[in-house]
Design a protein around this motif. Structure first.
Motif, PDB file in Angstrom:
ATOM      1  N   LEU A 160       0.953  -0.895  -0.024  1.00  0.00           N
ATOM      2  CA  LEU A 160      -0.209   0.090  -0.523  1.00  0.00           C
ATOM      3  C   LEU A 160       0.827   1.143   0.335  1.00  0.00           C
ATOM      4  O   LEU A 160       0.559   2.810  -1.017  1.00  0.00           O
ATOM      5  N   ASP A 161       1.676   1.099   0.937  1.00  0.00           N
ATOM      6  CA  ASP A 161       3.156   2.568   0.803  1.00  0.00           C
ATOM      7  C   ASP A 161       3.226   2.410  -0.957  1.00  0.00           C
ATOM      8  O   ASP A 161       3.794   3.623  -1.370  1.00  0.00           O
ATOM      9  N   HIS A 162       3.781   1.618  -0.906  1.00  0.00           N
ATOM     10  CA  HIS A 162       4.747   1.686  -2.486  1.00  0.00           C
ATOM     11  C   HIS A 162       3.239   2.628  -3.176  1.00  0.00           C
ATOM     12  O   HIS A 162       3.489   3.367  -4.207  1.00  0.00           O
ATOM     13  N   VAL A 163       2.056   2.116  -3.952  1.00  0.00           N
ATOM     14  CA  VAL A 163       0.745   2.494  -4.374  1.00  0.00           C
ATOM     15  C   VAL A 163       1.038   3.828  -4.364  1.00  0.00           C
ATOM     16  O   VAL A 163       0.946   4.649  -4.826  1.00  0.00           O
ATOM     17  N   HIS A 164       0.556   3.658  -3.239  1.00  0.00           N
ATOM     18  CA  HIS A 164       0.168   5.784  -2.202  1.00  0.00           C
ATOM     19  C   HIS A 164       1.451   6.605  -2.937  1.00  0.00           C
ATOM     20  O   HIS A 164       0.993   7.194  -3.353  1.00  0.00           O
ATOM     21  N   GLY A 165       3.156   6.113  -2.738  1.00  0.00           N
ATOM     22  CA  GLY A 165       3.932   7.057  -2.826  1.00  0.00           C
ATOM     23  C   GLY A 165       4.052   7.324  -4.734  1.00  0.00           C
ATOM     24  O   GLY A 165       4.040   8.232  -5.290  1.00  0.00           O
ATOM     25  N   ASP A 166       3.355   5.970  -5.351  1.00  0.00           N
ATOM     26  CA  ASP A 166       3.346   6.198  -6.893  1.00  0.00           C
ATOM     27  C   ASP A 166       2.066   6.760  -7.070  1.00  0.00           C
ATOM     28  O   ASP A 166       2.328   7.792  -8.736  1.00  0.00           O
ATOM     29  N   LEU A 167       1.774   6.438  -6.656  1.00  0.00           N
ATOM     30  CA  LEU A 167       0.203   7.152  -7.143  1.00  0.00           C
ATOM     31  C   LEU A 167       0.046   8.537  -6.900  1.00  0.00           C
ATOM     32  O   LEU A 167      -0.108  10.161  -7.533  1.00  0.00           O
ATOM     33  N   ASP A 200       9.935  16.287 -14.869  1.00  0.00           N
ATOM     34  CA  ASP A 200       9.154  16.693 -15.863  1.00  0.00           C
ATOM     35  C   ASP A 200       8.570  15.822 -15.971  1.00  0.00           C
ATOM     36  O   ASP A 200       8.127  15.587 -18.056  1.00  0.00           O
ATOM     37  N   SER A 201       7.221  15.644 -16.137  1.00  0.00           N
ATOM     38  CA  SER A 201       5.956  14.706 -16.554  1.00  0.00           C
ATOM     39  C   SER A 201       5.053  14.414 -15.450  1.00  0.00           C
ATOM     40  O   SER A 201       4.465  15.443 -14.639  1.00  0.00           O
ATOM     41  N   ARG A 202       3.248  14.433 -15.707  1.00  0.00           N
ATOM     42  CA  ARG A 202       2.282  14.958 -15.319  1.00  0.00           C
ATOM     43  C   ARG A 202       1.804  13.694 -15.757  1.00  0.00           C
ATOM     44  O   ARG A 202       1.431  12.621 -16.568  1.00  0.00           O
ATOM     45  N   ASP A 203       0.302  12.922 -14.396  1.00  0.00           N
ATOM     46  CA  ASP A 203      -0.300  11.767 -14.530  1.00  0.00           C
ATOM     47  C   ASP A 203      -1.604  12.558 -15.064  1.00  0.00           C
ATOM     48  O   ASP A 203      -2.065  12.787 -14.214  1.00  0.00           O
ATOM     49  N   LEU A 204      -2.244  11.555 -15.985  1.00  0.00           N
ATOM     50  CA  LEU A 204      -3.427  11.245 -15.821  1.00  0.00           C
ATOM     51  C   LEU A 204      -3.866   9.767 -15.491  1.00  0.00           C
ATOM     52  O   LEU A 204      -3.381   8.720 -15.846  1.00  0.00           O
ATOM     53  N   ARG A 205      -4.870  10.353 -15.164  1.00  0.00           N
ATOM     54  CA  ARG A 205      -5.193   8.803 -14.441  1.00  0.00           C
ATOM     55  C   ARG A 205      -7.235   8.093 -14.541  1.00  0.00           C
ATOM     56  O   ARG A 205      -7.721   9.081 -13.898  1.00  0.00           O
ATOM     57  N   TRP A 206      -7.168   7.243 -14.400  1.00  0.00           N
ATOM     58  CA  TRP A 206      -8.233   6.885 -14.666  1.00  0.00           C
ATOM     59  C   TRP A 206      -9.052   5.168 -13.671  1.00  0.00           C
ATOM     60  O   TRP A 206      -7.686   4.562 -13.737  1.00  0.00           O
ATOM     61  N   THR A 225     -12.733  -2.278 -11.815  1.00  0.00           N
ATOM     62  CA  THR A 225     -12.294  -3.827 -11.980  1.00  0.00           C
ATOM     63  C   THR A 225     -10.605  -3.603 -12.657  1.00  0.00           C
ATOM     64  O   THR A 225     -10.428  -4.198 -13.607  1.00  0.00           O
ATOM     65  N   GLY A 226     -10.428  -2.308 -12.860  1.00  0.00           N
ATOM     66  CA  GLY A 226      -9.142  -1.881 -13.906  1.00  0.00           C
ATOM     67  C   GLY A 226      -9.132  -0.608 -14.279  1.00  0.00           C
ATOM     68  O   GLY A 226      -9.423  -0.017 -13.142  1.00  0.00           O
ATOM     69  N   VAL A 227      -7.398  -0.118 -13.551  1.00  0.00           N
ATOM     70  CA  VAL A 227      -6.923   0.893 -13.362  1.00  0.00           C
ATOM     71  C   VAL A 227      -6.300   1.077 -14.701  1.00  0.00           C
ATOM     72  O   VAL A 227      -5.938   0.191 -15.502  1.00  0.00           O
ATOM     73  N   ALA A 228      -5.529   2.164 -14.959  1.00  0.00           N
ATOM     74  CA  ALA A 228      -5.029   3.181 -16.704  1.00  0.00           C
ATOM     75  C   ALA A 228      -4.574   4.401 -16.157  1.00  0.00           C
ATOM     76  O   ALA A 228      -4.675   4.909 -14.888  1.00  0.00           O
ATOM     77  N   ARG A 229      -2.821   4.802 -16.258  1.00  0.00           N
ATOM     78  CA  ARG A 229      -2.632   5.743 -16.185  1.00  0.00           C
ATOM     79  C   ARG A 229      -1.791   6.269 -17.595  1.00  0.00           C
ATOM     80  O   ARG A 229      -0.924   5.592 -18.041  1.00  0.00           O
ATOM     81  N   LEU A 230      -1.283   7.476 -17.756  1.00  0.00           N
ATOM     82  CA  LEU A 230      -0.833   8.455 -18.851  1.00  0.00           C
ATOM     83  C   LEU A 230       0.208   8.562 -18.672  1.00  0.00           C
ATOM     84  O   LEU A 230      -0.741   9.792 -17.860  1.00  0.00           O
ATOM     85  N   ARG A 231       1.417   9.192 -18.768  1.00  0.00           N
ATOM     86  CA  ARG A 231       2.235  10.108 -18.078  1.00  0.00           C
ATOM     87  C   ARG A 231       2.540  10.569 -19.349  1.00  0.00           C
ATOM     88  O   ARG A 231       3.305   9.945 -20.258  1.00  0.00           O
ATOM     89  N   LEU A 232       2.323  12.198 -18.995  1.00  0.00           N
ATOM     90  CA  LEU A 232       2.734  12.783 -20.179  1.00  0.00           C
ATOM     91  C   LEU A 232       3.650  13.562 -19.839  1.00  0.00           C
ATOM     92  O   LEU A 232       4.238  14.652 -18.705  1.00  0.00           O
TER      93      LEU A 232
END
Length: 322
Positions: free
Chosen positions: A38-45, A51-57, A66-73
């Motif tokens: 949980l700590d790792h996922v929390h830090g990652d999210l 030099d980037s930003r994340d969009l998450r769904w 049932t599913g997760v996705a991330r787009l790193r820009l």
């Protein structure tokens, strides 16, 4: 009915639900691999990348995530055409269109952000690799994932204490010392000529960037270790290791490079052996180190095999041109 939702402010419940999907996916696709904490996922999210930003769904089927996705820009020069994608679908809900819905959502967002290329990684012989190939993604780089049992390594002391005339070792924890920042940035730039298939790996390093990268690792809760080989006051080669927050039994090899004019002196093996020596002395809970190598990077493969790394699995980097 499946409902796709974009996440903005990440709550503890979002982290827990995301973690459940990742843990179930690892258990099904990569049995025997360490579970994400949980700590790792929390830090990652919750920690912005450099030099980037994340969009998450997320996708919910009824009340179940049932599913997760991330787009790193990426925003840096030479990389602002890229979007890095991760998609995970809970094993109990695969082959029902969840992954396709997420990929369509991610691709649409990438187009809005004027991205030309999607980049994604998947382990070979897993549903993820088959899914990407069915969707038209092209494999641009094959990697060998290697694993080292730290407890079984022998002969490290002899390698560390071998003579390297004109060179001496240094090391630091976290952010690079100010007096080494510029030369470390130059050494990081030496990675630009390593074999990378058809991957776009353009990265420009300076003193601020190497500091910022270390601070991102620290904010995630991870521990960053660096060992360098100095020629006078110039870094001729280095290796980095990250100990993820949480379980802490498997460390992840980060960058290793030797500056071109210093190659052929055994510095890559030397700094990696010194890293092992340091790790075993001060982080005894770490039992394994995971690394990856491009399959055509014969020199680094030989170094890792000499230290005792053994094949774990294959993974592939994919591109999709929007």
């Amino acid at each position: 009915m499946d409902t796709v939702q974009q996440l903005h402010d990440i709550s503890d419940s979002d982290v827990a639900a995301w973690h459940d999907v990742l843990a179930a996916s690892v258990a099904r696709d990569l049995p025997g691999e360490p579970m994400p904490t949980l700590d790792h996922v929390h830090g990652d999210l919750t920690t912005p990348g450099l030099d980037s930003r994340d969009l998450r769904w997320t996708v919910r089927t009824g009340d179940v995530l049932t599913g997760v996705a991330r787009l790193r820009l990426f925003d840096g020069p030479g990389r602002d055409h890229l979007g890095q994608v991760t998609i995970d679908v809970h094993p109990d809900h695969r082959r029902r269109g969840v992954g396709s819905r997420l990929l369509e959502t991610v691709a649409e967002a990438a187009r809005r952000e004027r991205r030309r290329t999607l980049v994604v990684e998947a382990s070979s012989d897993t549903p993820g690799a088959a899914f990407l190939e069915a969707k038209g993604f092209a494999c641009v780089l094959s990697l060998s994932l290697l694993l080292l049992d730290v407890r079984e390594v022998t002969g490290i002391t002899e390698i560390v204490h071998a003579e390297h005339p004109g060179y001496h070792l240094t090391r630091w924890l976290g952010v690079v010392p100010d007096e080494l920042a510029d030369t470390f940035a130059t050494a990081k730039s030496a990675m630009g000529d390593m074999p990378a298939g058809d991957m776009d790996t353009t990265t420009t390093w300076d003193a601020d960037r190497v500091r910022d990268m270390a601070e991102v690792v620290e904010k995630r809760g991870d521990t960053l270790l660096t060992v360098g080989a100095l020629h006078g006051d110039t870094i001729a080669g280095f290796t980095e290791l990250v100990i993820p927050v949480g379980d802490g039994t498997r460390a992840i090899q980060s960058d290793t490079a030797v500056v071109p004019e210093h190659r052929g002196n055994g510095l890559g093996l030397w700094v990696k052996a010194a890293m092992l020596d340091w790790l075993r002395a001060e982080w005894p809970a770490v039992e394994e180190i995971e690394t990856d190598n491009a399959e055509d990077n014969e020199h680094m493969l030989a170094v890792n095999e000499r230290l005792g790394f053994r094949p774990l699995r294959k993974t592939r980097q994919y591109h999709y041109e929007l």
